[in-house]
Motif scaffolding. Structure first.
Motif, PDB file in Angstrom:
ATOM      1  N   ALA A  30      74.571 -58.938  46.578  1.00 22.91           N
ATOM      2  CA  ALA A  30      75.842 -58.539  45.984  1.00 22.91           C
ATOM      3  C   ALA A  30      76.858 -58.161  47.060  1.00 22.91           C
ATOM      4  O   ALA A  30      78.055 -58.468  46.950  1.00 22.91           O
ATOM      5  CB  ALA A  30      75.630 -57.365  45.031  1.00 22.91           C
ATOM      6  N   LEU A  31      76.371 -57.512  48.098  1.00 23.67           N
ATOM      7  CA  LEU A  31      77.249 -57.086  49.177  1.00 23.67           C
ATOM      8  C   LEU A  31      77.803 -58.285  49.941  1.00 23.67           C
ATOM      9  O   LEU A  31      78.991 -58.331  50.284  1.00 23.67           O
ATOM     10  CB  LEU A  31      76.469 -56.169  50.116  1.00 23.67           C
ATOM     11  CG  LEU A  31      77.261 -55.377  51.158  1.00 23.67           C
ATOM     12  CD1 LEU A  31      78.396 -54.614  50.511  1.00 23.67           C
ATOM     13  CD2 LEU A  31      76.332 -54.422  51.884  1.00 23.67           C
ATOM     14  N   TRP A  33      78.232 -61.285  48.761  1.00 22.98           N
ATOM     15  CA  TRP A  33      79.224 -61.930  47.894  1.00 22.98           C
ATOM     16  C   TRP A  33      80.570 -61.208  47.978  1.00 22.98           C
ATOM     17  O   TRP A  33      81.618 -61.837  48.072  1.00 22.98           O
ATOM     18  CB  TRP A  33      78.711 -61.955  46.455  1.00 22.98           C
ATOM     19  CG  TRP A  33      79.728 -62.440  45.470  1.00 22.98           C
ATOM     20  CD1 TRP A  33      80.473 -61.700  44.601  1.00 22.98           C
ATOM     21  CD2 TRP A  33      80.141 -63.800  45.264  1.00 22.98           C
ATOM     22  NE1 TRP A  33      81.315 -62.491  43.859  1.00 22.98           N
ATOM     23  CE2 TRP A  33      81.129 -63.788  44.257  1.00 22.98           C
ATOM     24  CE3 TRP A  33      79.759 -65.016  45.829  1.00 22.98           C
ATOM     25  CZ2 TRP A  33      81.739 -64.952  43.811  1.00 22.98           C
ATOM     26  CZ3 TRP A  33      80.379 -66.178  45.386  1.00 22.98           C
ATOM     27  CH2 TRP A  33      81.358 -66.139  44.383  1.00 22.98           C
ATOM     28  N   GLU A  34      80.531 -59.881  47.952  1.00 25.45           N
ATOM     29  CA  GLU A  34      81.758 -59.096  48.039  1.00 25.45           C
ATOM     30  C   GLU A  34      82.428 -59.297  49.399  1.00 25.45           C
ATOM     31  O   GLU A  34      83.663 -59.399  49.486  1.00 25.45           O
ATOM     32  CB  GLU A  34      81.449 -57.614  47.822  1.00 25.45           C
ATOM     33  CG  GLU A  34      82.650 -56.691  47.940  1.00 25.45           C
ATOM     34  CD  GLU A  34      83.718 -56.982  46.897  1.00 25.45           C
ATOM     35  OE1 GLU A  34      84.908 -56.763  47.209  1.00 25.45           O
ATOM     36  OE2 GLU A  34      83.376 -57.451  45.787  1.00 25.45           O
ATOM     37  N   GLN A  37      84.205 -62.670  49.410  1.00 25.43           N
ATOM     38  CA  GLN A  37      85.454 -62.600  48.642  1.00 25.43           C
ATOM     39  C   GLN A  37      86.527 -61.837  49.410  1.00 25.43           C
ATOM     40  O   GLN A  37      87.704 -62.219  49.396  1.00 25.43           O
ATOM     41  CB  GLN A  37      85.200 -61.923  47.292  1.00 25.43           C
ATOM     42  CG  GLN A  37      84.222 -62.656  46.391  1.00 25.43           C
ATOM     43  CD  GLN A  37      84.650 -64.085  46.120  1.00 25.43           C
ATOM     44  OE1 GLN A  37      85.797 -64.360  45.786  1.00 25.43           O
ATOM     45  NE2 GLN A  37      83.716 -65.016  46.291  1.00 25.43           N
ATOM     46  N   SER A  38      86.136 -60.769  50.099  1.00 23.54           N
ATOM     47  CA  SER A  38      87.099 -59.995  50.885  1.00 23.54           C
ATOM     48  C   SER A  38      87.656 -60.816  52.036  1.00 23.54           C
ATOM     49  O   SER A  38      88.855 -60.786  52.324  1.00 23.54           O
ATOM     50  CB  SER A  38      86.436 -58.718  51.419  1.00 23.54           C
ATOM     51  OG  SER A  38      86.016 -57.880  50.376  1.00 23.54           O
ATOM     52  N   ASP A  47      81.928 -52.747  54.612  1.00 22.30           N
ATOM     53  CA  ASP A  47      80.769 -53.331  53.937  1.00 22.30           C
ATOM     54  C   ASP A  47      79.929 -54.171  54.885  1.00 22.30           C
ATOM     55  O   ASP A  47      78.712 -54.306  54.700  1.00 22.30           O
ATOM     56  CB  ASP A  47      81.233 -54.199  52.756  1.00 22.30           C
ATOM     57  CG  ASP A  47      82.008 -53.391  51.723  1.00 22.30           C
ATOM     58  OD1 ASP A  47      81.865 -52.164  51.732  1.00 22.30           O
ATOM     59  OD2 ASP A  47      82.746 -53.999  50.936  1.00 22.30           O
ATOM     60  N   THR A  77      79.694 -47.089  45.718  1.00 23.30           N
ATOM     61  CA  THR A  77      80.430 -48.153  45.029  1.00 23.30           C
ATOM     62  C   THR A  77      80.532 -47.878  43.534  1.00 23.30           C
ATOM     63  O   THR A  77      81.586 -48.058  42.916  1.00 23.30           O
ATOM     64  CB  THR A  77      79.737 -49.507  45.263  1.00 23.30           C
ATOM     65  OG1 THR A  77      79.643 -49.747  46.669  1.00 23.30           O
ATOM     66  CG2 THR A  77      80.519 -50.638  44.602  1.00 23.30           C
ATOM     67  N   SER A  81      84.061 -47.343  41.202  1.00 19.82           N
ATOM     68  CA  SER A  81      84.375 -48.245  40.093  1.00 19.82           C
ATOM     69  C   SER A  81      84.317 -47.528  38.746  1.00 19.82           C
ATOM     70  O   SER A  81      85.136 -47.777  37.858  1.00 19.82           O
ATOM     71  CB  SER A  81      83.423 -49.439  40.089  1.00 19.82           C
ATOM     72  OG  SER A  81      82.080 -49.008  39.939  1.00 19.82           O
TER      73      SER A  81
END
Length: 591
Positions: A30-31, A33-34, A37-38, A47, A77, A81
């Motif tokens: 997940a990290l 992927w983030e 995207q960043s 991250d 995180t 959120s």
């Protein structure tokens, strides 16, 4: 994490390592992927350090250290959120003013139809209290409409037969027929909603405070880990450096401090819709204020009472208010409210007749009374009365057929504006402007003596958006408003603040901050809380990073193993989080 510790306590080391490995891998996925995207958005954050530390720990058999890092990262995180989701959830009554249906004339009868079914040329019935569903024209007679949410005009406006009416206005008079000129999707209100959506999409996302130090911290971390590995020949030292370097003070302390500030603000009647909003609030340099309902109280109030010979001010007010008890007109209600505030005795009127657009007539304590405009409530021989204040209205009183005086009514400044702007400047605001859809002469009269940098009047919603975008060259912009016409500008601003106590749902939905109390000076408390929360966050980050760097050096020299480093990092986390929680106890002076 817990399952692995239970297996470890049962001397099943292999099972514990498998459980930790299985728990960390999804977090890393997940990290990553983030991070991807960043990077696509051109952002590089802390991250990457967390991902490297967990990956390196797994590669070199330090599963427990990886699991500790994963738990701390996931916790930070989730906290950030969850807090933003909770604040947004309070505002999900999206655009409650938007009518869902309309009452249409068809074949001599009335039918309720979906709004999308209304076509140009349809004849609609607009009842008292209804919001006008589509743009159109008054079909016979006249209409008295509250357009304040659209134009900023505080007093109801009368439209004669054939007058063009905008959707979103509220009918405060008698029922009237409207001849639709546009479909709902093409009408004024729908256009404002589209402007809000476009402004929200085009608004540049604000980077997290934690990311600001990320590049330098990442470079230092990688350099120290590489040097430790090269000097010792032991890759585990590099893993220990990475684990200690995992920026949990950044990941945890910042959201805790900012969320604490949000919670603190809510106790003072200020709803802040996310930690990023609070961070930007603390940096505000320009404030743009709407007029009606924001800088002013938003409804007519008595400015002056001018009785004719033979009556005192209180007698004039008592007679007018007694008769106006039978009317729902906003001006009548304001007159009654003033009389009640002065604790005047108001007899019950009788024989009351309301003349739409003109006034009210009836009997009060055996006397024939009329309240309304000069052409309605006067003996016909009263000298012309002129009042030099733009935006004011005159309400005349006639008693037993004789002109008895009049009252001057206007939308007044809020009482708290006297010290508001000086306090704003003390908190770092450099420019304060007025932006309104009302007439220029009215806006300039209201702003006189307030020391504003500029006054912009007769603005449409898209012109307000343009003003917000233009002012960004001077620093982050806060827009404060309460009407539907303010919603696009609220969405476009760095911080949009809605007067939510009595404002339109569209402005509250588009805004980043909602004032739940009907006081403009609540903005001061929000600014002060945001600045204090930001300072506490920076203090926590500085202390946490300082301790982490010291731990990294110790790990590079071989004094700390990866697991010890993870535990040390957790102790640092506890310390900085406890410091960050001080934001819950902020006591703003300007409340």
């Amino acid at each position: 994490m817990t399952g692995g510790l239970i297996l470890l306590a049962a001397d099943r080391d292999g099972g514990a390592r498998i459980v930790w490995f299985a728990g960390v891998v999804p977090t890393i996925a997940a990290l990553v992927w983030e991070i991807v995207q960043s990077l696509r958005r051109g952002e590089v954050g802390v991250d990457i350090v967390a991902a490297l530390s967990m990956t390196a720990a797994l590669v070199f058999g330090e599963e427990l250290a990886a699991a500790v890092v994963a738990v701390m990262y996931a916790g930070g995180t989730f906290l950030e959120s969850f807090a933003e989701f909770r604040a947004r959830r309070e505002m999900h009554a999206l655009l409650s003013r938007v009518p869902r249906s309309a009452t249409r004339h068809r074949d001599g009868a009335l039918e309720e139809v979906p709004l999308d079914a209304v076509a140009p040329g349809d004849r609609l019935l607009i009842r008292q209290g209804d919001a006008v569903p589509v743009d159109g024209e008054v079909a016979g007679g006249s209409a008295l409409l509250d357009t304040s949410a659209l134009t900023g005009e505080p007093l109801p406006v009368r439209f004669g037969s054939g007058g063009a009416v905008m959707s979103g206005a509220t009918n405060v008079g008698e029922a009237f027929d409207l001849l639709a000129s546009r479909a709902a999707a093409e009408s004024t209100y729908a256009g404002i909603v589209r402007l809000v959506e476009e402004a929200q999409r085009s608004k540049a996302p604000m980077s997290r405070m934690a990311d600001r130090w990320s590049l330098g911290f990442l470079a230092v971390t990688l350099a120290l880990a590489a040097m430790a590995w090269w000097a010792s020949g032991d890759p585990v030292r590099a893993v220990a450096v990475l684990v200690v370097a995992t920026p949990c003070p950044l990941i945890l302390a910042v959201p805790v401090a900012l969320v604490g500030g949000m919670s603190c603000a809510s106790r003072f009647g200020v709803l802040i819709k996310g930690a990023r909003v609070l961070e930007n609030l603390a940096r505000t340099r320009t404030v743009i204020l709407d007029k009606t309902g924001t800088l002013t109280i938003g409804h007519p109030a008595i400015v002056e009472i001018r009785p004719a010979d033979g009556l005192s001010e209180e007698e004039l007010l008592a007679l007018a208010a007694a008769l106006d008890q039978a009317s729902k007109h906003p001006v009548a209600q304001a007159i009654v409210a003033e009389a009640v505030a002065r604790q005047l005795k108001l007899p019950v009127p009788s024989g009351v007749t309301e003349f739409p657009g003109q006034g009210v007539a009836g009997n009060v304590a055996g006397r024939a009374v009329k309240v309304g405009g000069l052409d309605f409530a006067g003996d016909g021989n009263a000298a012309p009365i002129l009042d030099g204040r733009p935006g004011s209205v005159l309400v005349a009183l006639e008693v037993d057929g004789v002109f008895a005086g009049h009252m001057v009514m206007a939308d007044n400044l809020r009482a708290e504006t006297g010290t508001l702007f000086a306090a704003m400047r003390h908190l770092g605001v450099e420019r304060i402007l007025l932006a309104t859809g009302d007439r220029t002469d009215v806006a300039e009269t209201i702003a006189y003596g307030l020391g504003l940098e500029a006054v912009h009047a007769e603005l449409t919603p898209d012109q307000k958006v343009l003003l917000v975008l233009t002012e960004r060259k001077n620093g982050p912009v806060m827009m404060v408003g309460d009407g539907v016409n303010d919603a696009p500008a609220l969405a476009a601003a760095d911080v949009g603040v809605a007067m939510g106590a009595r404002g339109a749902a569209a402005s509250a939905e588009a805004a980043d901050v909602v004032l739940l109390v009907d006081r403009l000076d609540a903005v001061l408390g929000a600014l002060e809380i945001a600045q204090n929360a930001r300072d506490i966050a920076w203090q926590s980050v500085a202390a946490g990073i300082g301790l982490s760097v010291a731990g990294m050096i110790a790990a590079a020299l071989g004094y700390i193993s990866p697991v010890q480093g993870a535990l040390l990092q957790e102790a640092i986390d506890v310390a900085v989080v406890l410091n960050a929680l001080r934001s819950l106890r902020i006591r703003p002076r300007h409340v």
